[in-house]
Design an enzyme around this catalytic site. Structure first.
Site, PDB file in Angstrom:
ATOM      1  N   GLU A  82       6.071  -4.410  -0.117  1.00  0.00           N
ATOM      2  CA  GLU A  82       5.996  -3.478  -1.263  1.00  0.00           C
ATOM      3  C   GLU A  82       5.926  -2.038  -0.781  1.00  0.00           C
ATOM      4  O   GLU A  82       5.042  -1.667   0.002  1.00  0.00           O
ATOM      5  CB  GLU A  82       4.774  -3.806  -2.131  1.00  0.00           C
ATOM      6  CG  GLU A  82       4.728  -2.947  -3.387  1.00  0.00           C
ATOM      7  CD  GLU A  82       3.705  -3.403  -4.425  1.00  0.00           C
ATOM      8  OE1 GLU A  82       3.368  -4.605  -4.440  1.00  0.00           O
ATOM      9  OE2 GLU A  82       3.262  -2.555  -5.208  1.00  0.00           O
ATOM     10  N   LYS A 255      -5.021  -6.712  -8.622  1.00  0.00           N
ATOM     11  CA  LYS A 255      -3.757  -6.945  -7.903  1.00  0.00           C
ATOM     12  C   LYS A 255      -3.516  -5.806  -6.910  1.00  0.00           C
ATOM     13  O   LYS A 255      -3.094  -6.009  -5.780  1.00  0.00           O
ATOM     14  CB  LYS A 255      -2.598  -7.069  -8.895  1.00  0.00           C
ATOM     15  CG  LYS A 255      -1.271  -7.488  -8.294  1.00  0.00           C
ATOM     16  CD  LYS A 255      -0.445  -6.363  -7.720  1.00  0.00           C
ATOM     17  CE  LYS A 255       0.885  -6.854  -7.192  1.00  0.00           C
ATOM     18  NZ  LYS A 255       1.690  -5.812  -6.553  1.00  0.00           N
ATOM     19  N   ASP A 271      -5.232 -16.323   6.075  1.00  0.00           N
ATOM     20  CA  ASP A 271      -4.748 -17.083   4.920  1.00  0.00           C
ATOM     21  C   ASP A 271      -4.825 -16.198   3.670  1.00  0.00           C
ATOM     22  O   ASP A 271      -5.895 -16.046   3.065  1.00  0.00           O
ATOM     23  CB  ASP A 271      -5.632 -18.337   4.782  1.00  0.00           C
ATOM     24  CG  ASP A 271      -5.179 -19.266   3.670  1.00  0.00           C
ATOM     25  OD1 ASP A 271      -4.454 -18.814   2.773  1.00  0.00           O
ATOM     26  OD2 ASP A 271      -5.571 -20.444   3.708  1.00  0.00           O
ATOM     27  N   HIS A 372       6.309   6.103  -6.402  1.00  0.00           N
ATOM     28  CA  HIS A 372       7.055   4.885  -6.084  1.00  0.00           C
ATOM     29  C   HIS A 372       8.544   5.153  -6.003  1.00  0.00           C
ATOM     30  O   HIS A 372       9.268   4.464  -5.316  1.00  0.00           O
ATOM     31  CB  HIS A 372       6.837   3.842  -7.200  1.00  0.00           C
ATOM     32  CG  HIS A 372       5.723   2.903  -6.908  1.00  0.00           C
ATOM     33  ND1 HIS A 372       5.746   1.597  -7.297  1.00  0.00           N
ATOM     34  CD2 HIS A 372       4.568   3.055  -6.259  1.00  0.00           C
ATOM     35  CE1 HIS A 372       4.635   0.996  -6.916  1.00  0.00           C
ATOM     36  NE2 HIS A 372       3.909   1.869  -6.302  1.00  0.00           N
TER      37      HIS A 372
HETATM   38  C1  MEV Z   1       1.222  -2.260  -8.033  1.00  0.00           C
HETATM   39  O1  MEV Z   1       1.587  -3.143  -7.034  1.00  0.00           O
HETATM   40  C2  MEV Z   1      -0.280  -2.118  -8.106  1.00  0.00           C
HETATM   41  C3  MEV Z   1      -0.803  -1.293  -9.272  1.00  0.00           C
HETATM   42  O2  MEV Z   1      -0.309  -1.819 -10.511  1.00  0.00           O
HETATM   43  C4  MEV Z   1      -2.306  -1.377  -9.242  1.00  0.00           C
HETATM   44  C5  MEV Z   1      -3.002  -0.794 -10.451  1.00  0.00           C
HETATM   45  O3  MEV Z   1      -2.395  -0.708 -11.523  1.00  0.00           O
HETATM   46  O4  MEV Z   1      -4.171  -0.433 -10.281  1.00  0.00           O
HETATM   47  C6  MEV Z   1      -0.343   0.128  -9.205  1.00  0.00           C
END
Ligand code: MEV
Length: 418
Positions: A82, A255, A271, A372
């Site tokens: 990513e 995430k 892992d 991004h």
């Molecule tokens: C993207 O991989 C992760 C985010 O969505 C985390 C978040 O929203 O805090 C940018």
């Protein structure tokens, strides 16, 4: 494809497996050759780590800069596909260097193995019977791994729970520098027949729990308002509160944390799924209303600066499994100057915290897309077939037009190529 039933596929060589896929019309000769070349550099390693191997899947390995953990500078290898993840750690870590970086506390490296016992009529009596055998259970466990005991690890505690119709015995074991799955699973299997004998029950499952809540790491950092701006401080606290009140947001918040944690885990041969499972299971009790919530918290110090904390299970090891077998994992640990699981756990949690800070900083200010966009646009350009200098040319043109899409990239590429 003719059939997925391929007798003896596991006994084929890699070349034979690729040949089979060509014969089934799934790969061209050229694609199979490319997969063969990609795997060649890793020798037999992939075959030792997994099964039915045809190649390896290369993921970028980068190094996050600027991090200080417990007063010591550390460069952190991260394996991730990513874009922006590694850069985000470098930026977030730089912004808290003036306040000393990240400071951690870590539990002893204790894992839980579960033994499920079924068919017990009097569960409270069985619970007592097992509790009374704690010393014997300790001896049985420690006999499974004298080396672990010699290193200061081994059986630590016993928990006997009633879960619905089952008696569930938890063996809590200090696994020292290992992730510990093998050690505790062996102990659970060794102790289980005795548990059945003492309780009159039948042995069910014997396996570790990925809710490794006896192996938590807590990490904390302060970002000066003078460095990140007062509005950003407020914005990040509000973003945290959003996650604390709303599981839909908390899942995304976490995430982002795992973007960092899993990337360090992958780079060090750990892992990633165990960490993900533990993190989300732990998060399921961290919300404001007691349900799923964020693994980090934020607030404002007396001086108006931003403090942030993370608390999460961190079952990572430096011995055993792919960590020892994979030469890249070994080199990652060398770059990090990590020689014990405790330090790896602290660094990994710190990366999770910083990753989250950077994501919230972007989200609370300019939004995530701007940062991004550059890297994303390059990826799109590559997918559209751009090579060499054309990658940046196409990416820049898409960003300028505010249209980052594969069809646009193809059109631009055709235009540039005349
Ligand atoms: C993207 O991989 C992760 C985010 O969505 C985390 C978040 O929203 O805090 C940018």
């Amino acid at each position: 494809m003719t059939s997925s039933r391929i007798s003896g596929f596991h006994k084929f060589t890699r070349t034979q497996r690729l040949q089979e896929l060509i014969q089934q019309g799934l790969l061209t000769d050229r694609e199979a050759a490319e997969l063969g070349v990609e795997a060649a550099a890793s020798g037999d390693l992939a075959d030792h780590l997994s099964e039915n191997v045809i190649s390896v899947m290369a993921v970028p390995l980068g190094v996050a800069t600027n991090l200080i953990v417990d007063g010591v500078d550390v460069l952190v290898p991260m394996a991730t596909e990513e874009s922006s993840v590694i850069a985000a750690v470098g930026n977030g870590a730089r912004a808290c260097r003036a306040t000393g970086g990240v400071t951690c506390e870590a539990d002893a490296p204790c894992m839980i193995a579960q033994v499920q016992l079924t068919g017990i009529a009097d569960l409270p009596a069985a619970q007592q019977a097992v509790s009374d055998k704690k010393q014997t259970i300790s001896e049985l466990c420690n006999a499974c791994d004298p080396m672990l005991v010699k290193l200061g690890g081994g059986f630590v505690d016993l928990e006997v729970r009633i879960a619905g119709p089952f008696l569930v015995v938890h063996l809590i074991v200090d696994v020292r520098d290992a992730m510990g799955a093998n050690a505790v699973n062996t102990m659970a299997e060794a102790v289980a027949p005795k548990l059945a004998e003492w309780t009159g029950g039948r042995v069910g499952l014997r396996i570790l729990s990925n809710l490794a809540d006896r192996r938590l790491v807590r990490a904390r950092a302060v970002w000066p308002a003078s460095e990140i701006g007062r509005n950003t401080v407020q914005g990040i606290v509000s973003a945290y509160e959003f996650a604390a009140h709303d599981p839909y947001r908390a899942a995304t918040h976490n995430k982002g944390i795992m973007n960092g944690v899993s990337a360090v885990a992958l780079a060090t041969g750990n892992d990633t799924r165990a960490l993900e499972a533990g993190a989300h299971a732990y998060a399921s009790t961290q919300g404001n209303a007691g349900g799923y919530g964020p693994l980090t918290r934020y607030g404002i110090t007396e001086d108006g600066d931003l403090w942030g904390e993370i608390e999460m299970p961190m079952p990572v090891g430096i011995v055993g499994g792919a960590t020892k077998a994979h030469p890249t994992a070994q080199k990652s640990l060398k770059i990090m100057q990590v020689d014990n699981a405790d330090r790896l756990a602290r660094v990994t949690a710190s990366v999770g915290l910083i990753q989250n800070f950077s994501a919230l900083r972007a989200l609370a200010t300019e939004g995530i897309q701007r940062g991004h966009m550059g890297l994303h646009a390059r990826n799109v350009a590559i997918v559209a077939g751009a090579e060499g200098a054309d990658i940046d040319r196409v990416a820049e043109a898409m960003i300028e037009r505010l249209e980052v899409r594969e069809d646009v990239a193809r059109a631009l590429l055709a235009e540039f190529k005349g």
